[in-house]
Enzyme design. Structure first.
Site, short mmCIF file in Angstrom:
data_model
loop_
_atom_site.label_atom_id
_atom_site.label_comp_id
_atom_site.label_asym_id
_atom_site.label_seq_id
_atom_site.Cartn_x
_atom_site.Cartn_y
_atom_site.Cartn_z
N SER A 64 34.41 49.72 47.53
CA SER A 64 34.54 51.13 47.89
C SER A 64 33.20 51.73 48.33
O SER A 64 32.13 51.25 47.97
CB SER A 64 35.07 51.93 46.70
OG SER A 64 36.29 51.39 46.25
N1 SAH Z 1 36.73 49.09 42.85
C1 SAH Z 1 36.75 47.99 43.77
C2 SAH Z 1 37.76 48.28 44.85
C3 SAH Z 1 38.41 47.06 45.32
S1 SAH Z 1 39.70 47.34 46.49
C4 SAH Z 1 35.37 47.78 44.36
O1 SAH Z 1 34.67 48.78 44.57
O2 SAH Z 1 35.01 46.66 44.67
C5 SAH Z 1 41.11 47.45 45.43
C6 SAH Z 1 41.43 46.24 44.62
O3 SAH Z 1 42.68 46.49 43.98
C7 SAH Z 1 41.60 44.97 45.43
O4 SAH Z 1 40.71 44.00 44.96
C8 SAH Z 1 43.06 44.57 45.17
O5 SAH Z 1 43.27 43.17 45.09
C9 SAH Z 1 43.34 45.25 43.84
N2 SAH Z 1 44.76 45.45 43.54
C10 SAH Z 1 45.74 45.87 44.37
N3 SAH Z 1 46.92 45.91 43.74
C11 SAH Z 1 46.69 45.50 42.45
C12 SAH Z 1 47.52 45.30 41.31
N4 SAH Z 1 48.82 45.52 41.33
N5 SAH Z 1 46.94 44.87 40.18
C13 SAH Z 1 45.61 44.63 40.12
N6 SAH Z 1 44.77 44.78 41.17
C14 SAH Z 1 45.30 45.22 42.33
#
Ligand code: SAH
Length: 217
Positions: A64
């Site tokens: 993010s």
């Molecule tokens: N906070 C993270 C954002 C990653 S993007 C950062 O700054 O790096 C969002 C993440 O949510 C992705 O890695 C995706 O795989 C995860 N995600 C999506 N659906 C999900 C679910 N049902 N359970 C767990 N993780 C999930």
């Protein structure tokens, strides 16, 4: 300039930008200053580690934007004794920022390779107050519930009941809600005795929440 020095300069510039954008909680700015974002960004994007932008990571996901990480962290209004659940570990950057403020952070990621890389970073940075696992965030983390705070870093079509159920009374949930590619809003939901209070904080753009654990390894 050696790489380390340039990261320090860029980090100072980033925290100044965040202040100008309205981030004022000293604990949040301090946490952003302490977490080396270059550890969480792929090698090819190292020079952009302290740009105020989201960047691609493995498995088609994103780390993010620092402003959004800071904004969501501030909006959670955490106390130092709080136990926080995070859905969507991704790179682990947001997790690390939370871990500098909360007592313990529980984080769930559906892509195992992302989770393993994030866990290696937590070990390297000695962030011992993070518990993480591969799983489907739509189930929450029932064994560790209820939580003081819940933060979801992927967009849901509507607010899943499970997060309300796993939140303590007085607890706060931050979640992006809306269609996959556009028109998402960051919501803050406070669980009060009288019922739920919902505030729309900011238009945002997150990758979607997807059901089930991914089969990649
Ligand atoms: N906070 C993270 C954002 C990653 S993007 C950062 O700054 O790096 C969002 C993440 O949510 C992705 O890695 C995706 O795989 C995860 N995600 C999506 N659906 C999900 C679910 N049902 N359970 C767990 N993780 C999930």
């Amino acid at each position: 300039m050696p790489e380390g020095d340039s990261h320090v300069t860029h980090k100072i510039r980033l925290t100044m930008q965040l202040r100008h954008l309205g981030i004022s909680d000293p604990r949040v700015l301090d946490a952003i200053e302490r977490v080396p974002r270059e550890y969480f960004v792929p090698k090819t994007f190292q020079e952009h580690a302290y740009d105020n932008t989201a960047l691609p990571i493995a498995c088609g996901q994103t780390i993010s934007q620092p402003y959004i990480v800071a904004f969501m962290t501030e909006a959670l209004k955490m106390g130092e004794q709080d136990r926080v659940l995070e859905i969507g570990t991704g790179s682990g950057y947001q997790t690390a920022v939370l871990a500098h403020i909360a007592r313990r952070v529980y984080s769930i990621e559906r892509h195992k390779p992302l989770l393993q890389e994030a866990e290696a970073r937590f070990r390297k940075l000695h962030l011992t107050n993070i518990t993480s696992r591969a799983g489907d965030g739509f189930k929450g983390w029932p064994e560790a519930a209820p939580f003081d705070r819940i933060i979801v870093t992927a967009a849901a079509e509507s607010v899943p009941d499970v997060f309300i159920d796993q939140l303590k009374e007085g607890g706060i949930l931050i979640i992006p809600v809306g269609p996959v590619s556009h028109d998402q809003n960051l919501l803050r939901i406070t669980k009060k005795t009288e019922g739920l209070e919902s505030e729309t904080l900011l238009p945002v753009r997150f990758v979607p929440m997807v059901e089930g654990v991914s089969s990649d390894r």
